[in-house]
Scaffold this active site. Structure first.
Site, PDB file in Angstrom:
ATOM      1  N   ASP A  75       0.156  -1.051   7.808  1.00 37.21           N
ATOM      2  CA  ASP A  75      -1.297  -1.188   7.632  1.00 37.21           C
ATOM      3  C   ASP A  75      -1.668  -1.799   6.283  1.00 37.21           C
ATOM      4  OD1 ASP A  75      -0.381   1.107   6.343  1.00 37.21           O
ATOM      5  OD2 ASP A  75      -2.341   2.061   6.430  1.00 37.21           O
ATOM      6  N   ASP A  88      -1.112  -0.936   3.070  1.00 38.46           N
ATOM      7  CA  ASP A  88      -1.454  -0.219   1.837  1.00 38.46           C
ATOM      8  C   ASP A  88      -0.252  -0.037   0.910  1.00 38.46           C
ATOM      9  OD1 ASP A  88      -0.283   1.666   3.464  1.00 38.46           O
ATOM     10  OD2 ASP A  88      -1.862   3.177   3.238  1.00 38.46           O
ATOM     11  N   ARG A  89       0.963  -0.158   1.446  1.00 36.09           N
ATOM     12  CA  ARG A  89       2.138  -0.011   0.579  1.00 36.09           C
ATOM     13  C   ARG A  89       2.664  -1.368   0.127  1.00 36.09           C
ATOM     14  NH1 ARG A  89       6.078   4.898   2.614  1.00 36.09           N
ATOM     15  NH2 ARG A  89       4.436   6.468   2.790  1.00 36.09           N
ATOM     16  N   SER A 126       0.461   3.789   9.742  1.00 36.66           N
ATOM     17  CA  SER A 126       1.008   3.290   8.480  1.00 36.66           C
ATOM     18  C   SER A 126       2.357   2.591   8.643  1.00 36.66           C
ATOM     19  CB  SER A 126       1.097   4.436   7.474  1.00 36.66           C
ATOM     20  OG  SER A 126       1.418   3.936   6.204  1.00 36.66           O
ATOM     21  N   HIS A 127       3.369   3.134   7.996  1.00 34.51           N
ATOM     22  CA  HIS A 127       4.685   2.493   7.968  1.00 34.51           C
ATOM     23  C   HIS A 127       5.580   2.958   9.107  1.00 34.51           C
ATOM     24  CE1 HIS A 127       4.377   6.192   5.766  1.00 34.51           C
ATOM     25  NE2 HIS A 127       5.618   6.437   6.105  1.00 34.51           N
TER      26      HIS A 127
END
Ligand code: G1P
Ligand code: ZN
Length: 541
Positions: free
Chosen positions: A277, A279-280, A111-112
Site C-alpha cells: 500500500d 507506506d513502507r 499492507s505488506h
C-alpha cells in the site's frame, strides 16, 4: 433503491491499528465485508458526510469498493472521493482526506501481506486528520460488529471507476480522481524537483522496485515523468491483484532482486522499494544497505536541505525498538526526541500537536507531518533531495554520519509461527525476572537496566503498558523482546538488537558480527531455545 438486509454478528471482526485484516476468502464470505462496513458507518456516522475511498489494488479491491460505495450511498453519505480504478496508496489516501477536509476515509489494504484469493485482504478507517482510527474508535467498531442486526445497501449498477469525474450513485456524488495527481503535487511542494531533475540529467541512476503493488503508478509519474529518471527505472510498476506472486514487503529478504542489483556489478547509484500500500520503504545505496533506523537518523540530520523542511524540525519521534541513532541527531540539533510504542498511531498525536516533524520505525516506516501515515515514496524523494543537495553517494553520506554521531549497529531477528502458549510463557518468565537483572553479567556484558516499556502520551496523557521488554547493557547497547501484534499465524517473537560504537572505530563492521555478543546475551537472558525450540531466526533485517 435502498435495501435493509438482516444480518447477524460475525465473530472476530476486531480491527487493530492497521484495520481489520483477514484472509481474502473470509472477507468475501456472506455479509462479512458488509457487516464490518456498516459497523464503521454506525460508529463514525455517515449521513451527509464525505469520505475518501481507495486501496492497494489487491484481489477483491475492485469489488469491495463497489460494495462500500453502495453502502455509503444507502447510509446517506453526501460524497465519496475515489481513486481511479479504486486505487490509492495509503499515504495518498491520507493526503486526500486532509486536502479535501473530509470526514475520513476507508482504505482497502493488508499492507505488506501478500494478496490474492488465498492471501490477505483488509479494511481500515482513517480519521479526518488522515490518520488511522485510534483505539477508542476501533474498539467501538468492534463492539458494534457484535451487536449488528442489519446493514443498508442500495441496489445499483457498478459505478464506472475507470472514468475520472463525477458520477451519481442513488443521490450520492462519487468523484473519481486521478490517484497520483494531488499526491505528486504535495511531493513537489516539499522537495526541490529541480535539483533532483538536474541530478538525473547528470547521469544519476536509480532502481525503484514497486513490487507489483500500488506505488508503481506514483513512482512512474514522479520519478520518470516529472523528475526525468530513465524510462524503466521503476520495475514491477503495474499493480497486480496478486502482486505478481511477490511478497510486497520491502526488506532485504523479500526485495532480494533489488538487493542483488545494488550489490552487483554496474549497480545504480540508489535503490528503493515500497510495500503493498506504499507506506513502507527500503533504501539501498550502491553496495550499501541503509537500515531503517539509520535512514531516519540521516533524514533527520539532512531534512533542512529539502525546501519543505528548510525551517528545521520541531522534533523527531521513533518507536521504542528503533535504534537510538535518531536521538543522537536530535540531541545535536537541540530538538526533542520522543520514544513511542510500536505502531504509527502513537506518532499521530505528536504530529497533530506539532511536537515532531519526522518520525519512523525500524520496520521500514518513515514519515513526516505532511500526512498522518508513514510514506514510502516521500522517504525516497527526501533521500533523493539530500543526495542532490550533498552531491555525495549514499555510502559517503552514511560514513560521514557514523563518523559524526557514532554508529548504532542494529538488527531485528524474527522467530515466526511459534506456538502462542510457548511465546507467552517465554515473555511471562522474562517479565518475572526483570527486577533481578540489573547489575548482573551475561555472556561478558553487564546489564544496566531492564524494564517493560510503558509510554505516557505527552499530548493526551494516556498510558500504554507492556510494550516490550528492554534490557540495556553498559555502553548504550540493548536487546528488546516483544511479540508481534500483526502476525497471522501463532506468535512472532521480535528480537531487536542494538550496539552503539562511538567514533570512526565503529566503521566497516558487518552488523551481525558487531552484534554477536548482544545476540548471545539476549538468547541467554530469555532462554529462547529452551522456551520455543528455536535458536535461529526466520527473518533477519
Ligand atoms: C509491525 C511492525 C510495526 C508496524 C506494524 C504496522 O508490527 O513491527 O513497526 O507499525 O507492523 O505496519 P508488529 O507485527 O511488530 O506488531
Ligand atoms: Zn503498508
Amino acid at each position: 433503491m435502498t435495501t435493509t438486509v438482516a444480518t447477524t454478528p460475525i465473530a472476530g471482526q476486531k480491527p487493530g491499528t492497521s484495520g481489520l485484516r483477514k484472509k481474502t476468502a473470509v472477507f468475501m464470505g456472506r455479509h462479512y465485508l458488509e457487516n464490518f462496513v456498516q459497523a464503521v458507518f454506525d460508529v463514525v456516522g455517515c449521513a451527509g458526510k464525505t469520505f475518501v475511498l481507495g486501496g492497494d489494488g489487491r484481489y477483491f479491491n475492485d469489488r469491495a469498493a463497489q460494495v462500500i460505495l453502495r453502502m455509503a450511498a444507502a447510509n446517506g453519505a453526501a460524497r465519496v472521493i475515489v481513486g481511479q480504478g479504486a486505487l490509492l496508496s495509503t499515504p495518498a489516501a491520507s493526503h486526500l482526506i486532509r486536502l479535501n477536509q473530509t470526514d475520513g476515509g476507508i482504505i482497502m489494504s493488508a499492507s505488506h501481506n501478500p494478496g490474492g484469493p488465498t492471501e490477505d485482504f483488509g479494511v481500515k478507517f482513517n480519521m479526518p486528520n488522515g490518520g488511522p482510527a485510534p483505539e477508542a474508535v476501533t474498539e467501538s467498531i468492534f463492539t458494534r460488529t457484535t451487536e449488528i442486526t442489519e446493514y443498508r445497501i442500495v441496489q445499483a449498477q457498478d459505478v464506472d471507476l475507470s472514468r475520472i469525474g463525477r458520477h451519481d450513485l442513488a443521490g450520492m456524488a462519487v468523484d473519481v480522481v486521478d490517484p497520483v495527481a494531488d499526491y505528486a503535487a504535495l511531493m513537489e511542494s516539499l522537495f526541490s524537483f529541480d535539483a533532483i531533475r538536474a541530478m538525473f540529467a547528470g547521469g544519476f541512476r536509480m532502481r525503484m522496485d514497486s513490487m507489483c503493488a500500488v506505488t508503481g503508478p506514483y513512482a512512474v509519474e514522479i520519478l520518470e515523468n516529472r523528475l526525468g529518471a530513465a524510462k524503466g527505472t521503476v520495475v514491477n510498476a503495474a499493480p497486480l491483484p496478486d502482486f505478481g506472486g511477490m511478497h510486497p514487503d520491502p526488506n532485504p529478504t523479500w526485495a532480494k532482486a533489488l538487493m542483488d542489483e545494488m550489490f552487483g556489478a554496474d549497480a545504480p547509484d540508489f535503490g528503493a522499494a515500497s510495500d503493498g500500500d506504499g507506506d513502507r520503504n527500503m533504501v539501498v545505496g550502491r553496495g550499501i544497505y541503509v537500515s531503517p533506523s539509520d535512514s531516519l537518523a540521516v533524514l533527520a540530520a539532512n531534512a533542512h536541505l529539502a525546501p519543505g523542511y528548510a525551517r528545521g524540525l520541531a522534533g523527531v519521534a521513533r518507536s521504542m525498538p528503533t535504534s537510538a541513532a535518531a536521538d543522537r541527531v536530535a540531541a545535536a540539533l537541540g530538538i526533542a526526541a520522543y520514544e513511542t510504542p510500536t505502531g504509527w498511531k502513537f506518532f499521530g498525536n505528536l504530529l497533530d500537536a506539532a511536537k515532531v516533524t519526522l518520525c519512523g520505525e525500524e520496520s521500514f516506516g518513515t514519515g513526516s507531518d505532511h500526512v498522518r501515515e508513514k510514506d514510502g515514496l516521500w522517504a525516497v524523494l527526501l533521500w533523493l533531495n539530500i543526495l542532490a543537495a550533498r552531491k555525495q553517494s549514499v555510502a559517503g553520506i552514511l560514513r560521514e554520519h557514523w563518523a559524526t554521531y557514532g554508529r548504532n549497529y542494529y538488527s531485528r531477528h524474527d522467530f515466526e509461527a511459534i506456538e502462542t502458549a510457548k511465546a507467552d510463557a517465554m515473555m511471562a518468565a522474562l517479565r518475572g525476572r526483570l527486577a533481578g537483572l540489573p547489575g548482573t553479567d551475561v555472556q561478558g556484558l553487564t546489564i544496566e537496566a531492564a524494564d517493560d516499556f510503558a509510554y505516557t502520551d505527552p499530548v493526551d496523557g494516556s498510558i500504554s503498558r507492556a510494550q516490550g521488554v528492554r534490557v540495556l547493557f553498559s555502553g548504550g547497547s540493548r536487546a528488546v523482546f516483544r511479540l508481534s501484534g500483526t502476525g497471522t499465524e501463532g506468535a512472532t517473537l521480535r528480537l531487536y538488537l542494538e550496539r552503539y560504537v562511538a567514533g570512526p572505530d565503529g566503521l566497516d563492521h558487518n552488523p551481525q558480527q558487531a552484534l554477536a555478543p548482544i545476540i548471545r546475551a539476549a538468547h541467554a537472558i530469555a532462554g529462547i531455545a529452551a522456551h520455543t525450540g528455536r535458536s535461529t531466526p526466520d527473518v533477519v533485517t
